[in-house]
Design a protein around this motif. Structure first.
Motif, short mmCIF file in Angstrom:
data_model
loop_
_atom_site.label_atom_id
_atom_site.label_comp_id
_atom_site.label_asym_id
_atom_site.label_seq_id
_atom_site.Cartn_x
_atom_site.Cartn_y
_atom_site.Cartn_z
N TRP A 8 0.87 -1.16 0.00
CA TRP A 8 -0.26 0.20 0.21
C TRP A 8 0.45 1.21 -0.25
CZ3 TRP A 8 -3.96 -0.92 -2.14
CH2 TRP A 8 -5.16 -2.62 -1.50
N ALA A 9 1.87 1.38 0.52
CA ALA A 9 2.59 2.64 0.51
C ALA A 9 3.49 2.54 -0.88
CB ALA A 9 3.70 2.10 1.44
N VAL A 10 3.55 1.23 -1.17
CA VAL A 10 4.43 1.28 -3.27
C VAL A 10 3.55 2.18 -3.64
CG1 VAL A 10 5.03 0.25 -4.46
CG2 VAL A 10 6.06 -0.36 -2.48
N LEU A 11 2.10 1.50 -3.90
CA LEU A 11 1.20 1.52 -4.26
C LEU A 11 0.90 3.80 -4.53
CD1 LEU A 11 -1.81 -0.04 -4.19
CD2 LEU A 11 -0.02 0.00 -6.37
N LEU A 12 0.96 4.35 -3.10
CA LEU A 12 0.48 5.87 -2.55
C LEU A 12 1.95 6.26 -2.94
CD1 LEU A 12 -0.98 7.60 -1.24
CD2 LEU A 12 -0.17 7.13 0.82
N ALA A 13 2.84 5.89 -2.91
CA ALA A 13 4.01 6.75 -3.61
C ALA A 13 4.46 6.73 -4.23
CB ALA A 13 5.52 5.71 -2.87
N THR A 14 4.04 5.84 -5.74
CA THR A 14 3.82 5.92 -7.09
C THR A 14 2.84 6.58 -7.60
OG1 THR A 14 4.52 3.55 -7.21
CG2 THR A 14 3.16 4.29 -9.39
N LEU A 15 1.55 7.36 -6.94
CA LEU A 15 0.57 7.85 -7.38
C LEU A 15 1.74 9.10 -6.54
CD1 LEU A 15 -2.82 6.87 -6.32
CD2 LEU A 15 -1.79 6.28 -8.85
N ALA A 84 14.02 -1.64 3.53
CA ALA A 84 13.52 -2.49 4.08
C ALA A 84 15.00 -3.33 4.55
CB ALA A 84 12.85 -3.24 3.26
N ILE A 85 16.05 -3.63 3.40
CA ILE A 85 17.53 -3.64 3.62
C ILE A 85 18.48 -3.10 4.44
CG2 ILE A 85 19.33 -4.97 2.04
CD1 ILE A 85 17.59 -5.45 0.43
N SER A 86 18.35 -1.96 3.96
CA SER A 86 19.02 -0.96 5.36
C SER A 86 18.68 -1.55 6.30
CB SER A 86 18.60 0.85 4.95
OG SER A 86 19.56 1.43 5.88
N GLN A 87 16.93 -0.88 6.96
CA GLN A 87 16.39 -0.82 8.11
C GLN A 87 16.84 -2.60 8.92
OE1 GLN A 87 14.71 1.05 10.01
NE2 GLN A 87 14.36 -0.13 11.92
N HIS A 88 17.61 -3.85 7.92
CA HIS A 88 17.40 -4.74 8.60
C HIS A 88 19.06 -4.89 9.14
CE1 HIS A 88 17.64 -9.26 8.96
NE2 HIS A 88 18.80 -9.18 8.83
N PHE A 89 19.41 -4.32 8.10
CA PHE A 89 21.34 -4.03 8.57
C PHE A 89 21.05 -3.26 9.76
CE2 PHE A 89 25.74 -2.14 7.52
CZ PHE A 89 26.16 -3.86 7.64
N TYR A 90 20.81 -1.80 9.51
CA TYR A 90 21.70 -0.70 10.33
C TYR A 90 20.22 -0.64 11.89
CZ TYR A 90 24.55 1.14 6.78
OH TYR A 90 25.37 1.15 5.80
N GLY A 91 19.12 -0.77 12.26
CA GLY A 91 18.85 -1.01 12.71
C GLY A 91 17.44 0.90 13.01
N GLY A 92 17.30 0.69 13.70
CA GLY A 92 17.11 2.06 14.35
C GLY A 92 15.89 2.80 13.43
N ASN A 93 16.01 4.12 13.55
CA ASN A 93 14.47 4.53 13.16
C ASN A 93 13.89 4.15 11.31
OD1 ASN A 93 12.95 6.95 11.47
ND2 ASN A 93 11.90 6.97 13.92
N PHE A 94 13.13 3.25 11.21
CA PHE A 94 12.98 3.09 9.39
C PHE A 94 12.40 4.60 8.82
CE2 PHE A 94 9.56 1.29 5.76
CZ PHE A 94 10.42 0.83 5.60
N LEU A 95 11.75 5.74 9.28
CA LEU A 95 11.26 6.92 8.64
C LEU A 95 12.84 7.56 8.59
CD1 LEU A 95 9.39 8.96 7.34
CD2 LEU A 95 9.81 9.98 9.00
N ALA A 96 12.98 7.27 9.48
CA ALA A 96 15.05 7.49 9.20
C ALA A 96 16.08 6.91 7.78
CB ALA A 96 15.82 8.17 10.57
N GLY A 143 9.89 8.21 -0.38
CA GLY A 143 10.49 8.02 0.92
C GLY A 143 9.78 7.88 2.25
N LEU A 144 9.33 9.60 2.68
CA LEU A 144 8.72 10.14 3.18
C LEU A 144 7.02 8.98 3.38
CD1 LEU A 144 8.54 12.18 5.58
CD2 LEU A 144 6.34 13.11 3.36
N ILE A 145 6.78 8.73 2.69
CA ILE A 145 5.24 7.77 2.53
C ILE A 145 5.93 6.39 2.82
CG2 ILE A 145 3.93 6.55 0.89
CD1 ILE A 145 3.71 9.30 -1.22
N ILE A 146 6.48 5.77 2.29
CA ILE A 146 7.16 4.32 2.77
C ILE A 146 7.33 4.46 3.79
CG2 ILE A 146 8.42 2.80 1.95
CD1 ILE A 146 8.40 3.97 -0.97
#
Length: 154
Positions: A8-15, A84-96, A143-146
């Motif tokens: 859903w985030a991908v679809l909204l980001a697309t739009l 998602a890969i970055s989040q898995h690797f670094y952790g922390g805040n997903f938005l950032a 990026g903000l939406i996702i």
């Protein structure tokens, strides 16, 4: 490892890319400047030749809009997966992490390629800067939406 992607985030980001582009290209924002430096006329704006319906024929806009939606979907999907890969690797805040990933992907791929191609094609530097800035705005909004939606829709 297959990254979790919030569809859903991908679809909204697309739009969102259509919204950013629509605002960016209005005459009061950068539309007039872009048309002038890119040498785009009303007749040529959507690949039309002033045929049926004349300049600005809505049917002429269908193909570029569909192409934009398709490539924007691919960009949003890749950004979501990379985040998602970055989040898995670094952790922390997903938005950032998502916003940093968007900027890194923009700089390393989008801006670098625009600059290279435009230099060889002899395009005006102002057009290159404008197009790179548009893509940065587009990817930042994506990026903000996702990032706000998070990794999984579950």
């Amino acid at each position: 490892m297959i990254p979790e992607i919030n569809f859903w985030a991908v679809l909204l980001a697309t739009l969102s890319s259509m919204v950013v582009g629509s605002v960016w290209c209005t005459p009061r924002v950068f539309g007039n400047y872009w048309r002038r430096v890119a040498k785009v006329t009303q007749d040529r704006e959507f690949g039309g030749s002033g045929g049926p319906g004349g300049p600005g024929d809505a049917r002429a806009a269908v193909k570029p809009i569909l192409v934009t939606l398709l490539v924007s979907f691919v960009s949003a999907w890749v950004l979501a997966g990379s985040a998602a890969i970055s989040q898995h690797f670094y952790g922390g805040n997903f938005l950032a992490n998502t916003l940093v990933t968007a900027v890194i992907l923009w700089a390393g791929f989008t801006a670098a390629r625009f600059i290279t191609h435009d230099a060889f094609e002899g395009r005006p530097a102002g057009l290159t800067v404008l197009n790179c800035a548009h893509e940065l705005a587009t990817l930042t909004v994506m990026g903000l939406i996702i990032g706000l939606f998070g990794i999984s829709a579950a």
